[in-house]
Design a protein around this motif. Structure first.
Motif, mmCIF file in Angstrom:
data_model
loop_
_atom_site.group_PDB
_atom_site.id
_atom_site.type_symbol
_atom_site.label_atom_id
_atom_site.label_comp_id
_atom_site.label_asym_id
_atom_site.label_seq_id
_atom_site.Cartn_x
_atom_site.Cartn_y
_atom_site.Cartn_z
ATOM 1 N N ILE A 297 0.860 -1.183 0.000
ATOM 2 C CA ILE A 297 0.000 0.000 0.000
ATOM 3 C C ILE A 297 0.895 1.231 0.000
ATOM 4 O O ILE A 297 1.695 1.428 0.911
ATOM 5 C CB ILE A 297 -0.929 0.015 1.227
ATOM 6 N N ARG A 298 0.772 2.045 -1.043
ATOM 7 C CA ARG A 298 1.661 3.202 -1.188
ATOM 8 C C ARG A 298 0.882 4.498 -1.364
ATOM 9 O O ARG A 298 -0.275 4.501 -1.795
ATOM 10 C CB ARG A 298 2.580 3.002 -2.399
ATOM 11 N N VAL A 299 1.565 5.603 -1.030
ATOM 12 C CA VAL A 299 0.993 6.933 -1.234
ATOM 13 C C VAL A 299 1.114 7.295 -2.709
ATOM 14 O O VAL A 299 2.186 7.159 -3.312
ATOM 15 C CB VAL A 299 1.734 7.983 -0.380
ATOM 16 N N GLY A 300 0.021 7.718 -3.308
ATOM 17 C CA GLY A 300 0.020 8.134 -4.704
ATOM 18 C C GLY A 300 -0.671 9.472 -4.872
ATOM 19 O O GLY A 300 -1.451 9.899 -4.013
ATOM 20 N N LYS A 301 -0.390 10.127 -5.985
ATOM 21 C CA LYS A 301 -1.043 11.398 -6.297
ATOM 22 C C LYS A 301 -1.719 11.270 -7.655
ATOM 23 O O LYS A 301 -1.083 10.894 -8.650
ATOM 24 C CB LYS A 301 -0.027 12.537 -6.338
ATOM 25 N N ILE A 302 -3.021 11.560 -7.698
ATOM 26 C CA ILE A 302 -3.761 11.505 -8.954
ATOM 27 C C ILE A 302 -3.403 12.738 -9.779
ATOM 28 O O ILE A 302 -3.732 13.866 -9.400
ATOM 29 C CB ILE A 302 -5.279 11.442 -8.702
ATOM 30 N N ILE A 303 -2.699 12.531 -10.902
ATOM 31 C CA ILE A 303 -2.241 13.664 -11.704
ATOM 32 C C ILE A 303 -3.125 13.899 -12.934
ATOM 33 O O ILE A 303 -3.037 14.938 -13.579
ATOM 34 C CB ILE A 303 -0.772 13.470 -12.145
ATOM 35 N N ARG A 304 -3.969 12.914 -13.243
ATOM 36 C CA ARG A 304 -4.916 13.081 -14.354
ATOM 37 C C ARG A 304 -6.122 12.193 -14.108
ATOM 38 O O ARG A 304 -5.968 11.057 -13.654
ATOM 39 C CB ARG A 304 -4.250 12.725 -15.688
ATOM 40 N N GLU B 243 7.187 5.404 -10.388
ATOM 41 C CA GLU B 243 6.447 4.990 -11.578
ATOM 42 C C GLU B 243 5.097 5.685 -11.602
ATOM 43 O O GLU B 243 4.636 6.252 -10.608
ATOM 44 C CB GLU B 243 6.237 3.477 -11.582
ATOM 45 N N LYS B 244 4.469 5.629 -12.763
ATOM 46 C CA LYS B 244 3.103 6.137 -12.911
ATOM 47 C C LYS B 244 2.226 4.978 -13.381
ATOM 48 O O LYS B 244 2.638 4.163 -14.201
ATOM 49 C CB LYS B 244 3.042 7.287 -13.912
ATOM 50 N N ARG B 245 1.007 4.916 -12.849
ATOM 51 C CA ARG B 245 0.088 3.839 -13.211
ATOM 52 C C ARG B 245 -1.272 4.391 -13.564
ATOM 53 O O ARG B 245 -1.671 5.463 -13.092
ATOM 54 C CB ARG B 245 -0.072 2.850 -12.053
ATOM 55 N N GLN B 246 -1.998 3.581 -14.353
ATOM 56 C CA GLN B 246 -3.388 3.896 -14.642
ATOM 57 C C GLN B 246 -4.281 2.946 -13.852
ATOM 58 O O GLN B 246 -4.055 1.733 -13.851
ATOM 59 C CB GLN B 246 -3.670 3.768 -16.139
ATOM 60 N N GLU C 287 -13.422 16.731 -10.383
ATOM 61 C CA GLU C 287 -12.525 17.714 -9.773
ATOM 62 C C GLU C 287 -12.126 17.341 -8.344
ATOM 63 O O GLU C 287 -11.120 17.831 -7.819
ATOM 64 C CB GLU C 287 -13.150 19.113 -9.793
ATOM 65 N N ASP C 288 -12.911 16.456 -7.703
ATOM 66 C CA ASP C 288 -12.565 16.013 -6.352
ATOM 67 C C ASP C 288 -11.331 15.108 -6.362
ATOM 68 O O ASP C 288 -10.667 14.946 -5.328
ATOM 69 C CB ASP C 288 -13.734 15.245 -5.723
ATOM 70 N N LEU C 289 -11.047 14.487 -7.520
ATOM 71 C CA LEU C 289 -9.929 13.547 -7.600
ATOM 72 C C LEU C 289 -8.635 14.195 -8.063
ATOM 73 O O LEU C 289 -7.549 13.736 -7.707
ATOM 74 C CB LEU C 289 -10.278 12.392 -8.556
ATOM 75 N N GLN C 290 -8.734 15.259 -8.874
ATOM 76 C CA GLN C 290 -7.544 15.859 -9.456
ATOM 77 C C GLN C 290 -6.580 16.343 -8.380
ATOM 78 O O GLN C 290 -6.960 17.070 -7.463
ATOM 79 C CB GLN C 290 -7.939 17.030 -10.363
ATOM 80 N N ASP C 291 -5.315 15.894 -8.472
ATOM 81 C CA ASP C 291 -4.215 16.287 -7.578
ATOM 82 C C ASP C 291 -4.401 15.806 -6.136
ATOM 83 O O ASP C 291 -3.711 16.274 -5.229
ATOM 84 C CB ASP C 291 -4.020 17.813 -7.586
ATOM 85 N N ARG C 292 -5.295 14.864 -5.916
ATOM 86 C CA ARG C 292 -5.513 14.352 -4.558
ATOM 87 C C ARG C 292 -4.474 13.284 -4.219
ATOM 88 O O ARG C 292 -4.099 12.456 -5.046
ATOM 89 C CB ARG C 292 -6.908 13.745 -4.457
ATOM 90 N N LEU C 293 -4.006 13.313 -2.957
ATOM 91 C CA LEU C 293 -3.170 12.234 -2.441
ATOM 92 C C LEU C 293 -4.078 11.096 -1.987
ATOM 93 O O LEU C 293 -5.058 11.317 -1.268
ATOM 94 C CB LEU C 293 -2.313 12.703 -1.265
ATOM 95 N N VAL C 294 -3.770 9.875 -2.413
ATOM 96 C CA VAL C 294 -4.587 8.710 -2.095
ATOM 97 C C VAL C 294 -3.673 7.566 -1.677
ATOM 98 O O VAL C 294 -2.446 7.655 -1.764
ATOM 99 C CB VAL C 294 -5.450 8.276 -3.310
ATOM 100 N N LEU C 295 -4.284 6.469 -1.235
ATOM 101 C CA LEU C 295 -3.546 5.245 -0.946
ATOM 102 C C LEU C 295 -3.872 4.234 -2.038
ATOM 103 O O LEU C 295 -5.038 4.004 -2.348
ATOM 104 C CB LEU C 295 -3.931 4.681 0.419
ATOM 105 N N VAL C 296 -2.828 3.641 -2.605
ATOM 106 C CA VAL C 296 -3.004 2.724 -3.724
ATOM 107 C C VAL C 296 -2.475 1.343 -3.338
ATOM 108 O O VAL C 296 -1.336 1.215 -2.856
ATOM 109 C CB VAL C 296 -2.260 3.223 -4.979
#
Length: 430
Positions: free
Chosen positions: A273-280, A300-303, A315-324
């Protein structure tokens, strides 16, 4: 007689005709529900799908089904003869809250899987077969639940051949029989032609053993001594027969068959489980419940595709930090290659969902660690083959303060604890 108080739930289901005609399970549940408790309004135009229960509205299809079989109609369809929620919500006190919660979390998960299937691969059927070798149905239940009915209807719709998978075939035949019976009681026509059942005999071997293993006589299980007296008799008998200490050790150290390994073989450190940032982020072109996201994980970047459109705006997801959850195998979700899972907290009927997030200052790509568990994550293939996440998921939840825990142990980055974004308490995390 007038003035008699009643606790009957009065629910109203509004559904567009195009949705109603395609959703056999929704029709079935609505037909089996008491007309004194549920009214159904079918609209010829639009995309309506909503269940009204007093001042509460539910708009997500799976949540509507669970509500109709559960608390929405006082669990009328979770008792004999149906047990559509596995009988767990109705008899949770006798089962224990933790057992019932785990079963409900598993039921929700299986229904989510069914909603995402557009094609059935042999790999999926092999995984399902492995699960059903040790389960009568998808969850702990006396008979098929909503999850079983939902998945079987998907397999039927996709004309899936299951006869080569013995455990799946046994389960499939049973669930189709239950579907037939329920359809008769509800006075509803089946959406598929009669299914010719391939009856499976009980499975004693699973195809991975060679001939020497299959033909080897089964040894009777060792009998445990009843008391110290029996142990002494056994020791005296061994001396008389001239048995050596080495022979005794060999008998005692006979390894347990691999198939009997407990689920406790793995702990939460097996998951990456890692910290990720939604960039798109963008809407899936064909699935109206899915967002498509590009996520920066540092190295890395993932889809990833997430079924969050009923709960969030783009717009709630853009640039949000999430757990992946990163060590899941890539798979196609309605044609979109998704590699990983964005973790969220959800309530028992999945009508409320919110992100679980790292604290401010957490580094992108940083792995979430749970106190007391420091192992390395397992590879994707092993996670899929051993169903590791499915075994661990029932204990991954939020505590009373909305902090993410596994078996009560807090998950955290180097900055601090991870939690649901609005502090949703006692929720399932998946």
């Amino acid at each position: 007689m007038t003035g008699v108080p009643t606790s009957a739930a009065l629910c109203s289901l509004t559904v567009a005709s195009r949705i109603w005609e395609k959703d056999f399970l929704l029709q079935l549940v609505a037909k089996l529900a008491s007309p004194l408790q549920l009214s159904v309004k079918i609209e010829k135009k639009g995309n309506s799908l909503m269940l009204s229960m007093g001042d509460k509205e539910v708009k997500q299809r799976n949540a509507i089904l669970r509500a109709l079989c559960g608390y929405g109609l006082h669990y009328a369809l979770d008792q004999a003869p149906y047990y559509f929620m596995g009988g767990h919500s109705f008899s949770a006190r006798s089962l224990g809250e933790s057992t019932a919660a785990a079963a409900m979390g598993s039921l929700t998960m299986w229904m989510s899987i069914s909603a995402q299937i557009t094609e059935v691969s042999d790999e999926f059927l092999m995984g399902l077969n492995a699960h059903l070798e040790s389960h009568s149905f998808l969850i702990l239940s006396p008979q098929p639940t909503l999850a079983d009915l939902d998945l079987v209807l998907v397999l039927l719709t996709l004309n899936t051949e299951v006869s080569c998978f013995s455990a799946v075939n046994r389960w499939f035949t049973t669930v189709v029989s239950v579907l037939n019976n329920c359809a008769l009681k509800g006075g509803i026509a089946l959406p598929f032609p009669p299914v010719s059942a391939h009856v499976s005999m009980p499975v004693f071997f699973y195809g991975s053993e060679d001939a020497s293993v299959v033909l080897q006589p089964k040894q009777p299980p060792a009998q445990l001594p009843q008391d110290g007296k029996d142990q002494n008799i056994e020791r005296k008998g061994a001396k008389k027969q001239g048995k050596t200490k080495e022979a005794k050790k060999e008998v005692k150290s006979t390894p347990e068959p691999a198939g009997n390994q407990a689920a406790t073989e793995f702990d939460i450190s097996a998951m990456d489980i890692r910290v990720g940032k939604i960039i798109r982020v963008w809407h899936h072109e064909e699935a109206d419940k899915l967002f498509c996201e590009e996520i920066d994980l540092g190295t890395e970047k993932r889809q990833v595709a997430s079924g969050l459109r009923p709960f969030y705006k783009k717009e709630d997801l853009q640039d949000r930090l999430v757990l992946v959850l990163c060590n899941l195998k890539a798979r196609n979700l309605v044609g979109f290659p998704s590699h990983g899972m964005v973790l969220c907290a959800s309530n028992s009927d999945h009508s409320a969902v919110e992100f679980v997030v790292p604290p401010t200052g957490s580094r992108i790509g940083e792995r979430v660690q749970f106190e007391g568990f420091s192992g390395e994550p397992e590879p994707e293939n092993k996670v899929a083959k051993k169903k590791i996440f499915e075994k661990l998921a029932p204990d991954l939840k939020t505590d009373a303060d909305g902090i993410v825990v596994w078996k009560g142990k807090v998950g955290a980055t180097t900055v601090g604890a991870v939690k649901s974004v609005n502090g949703m308490p006692d929720a399932q995390v998946s």
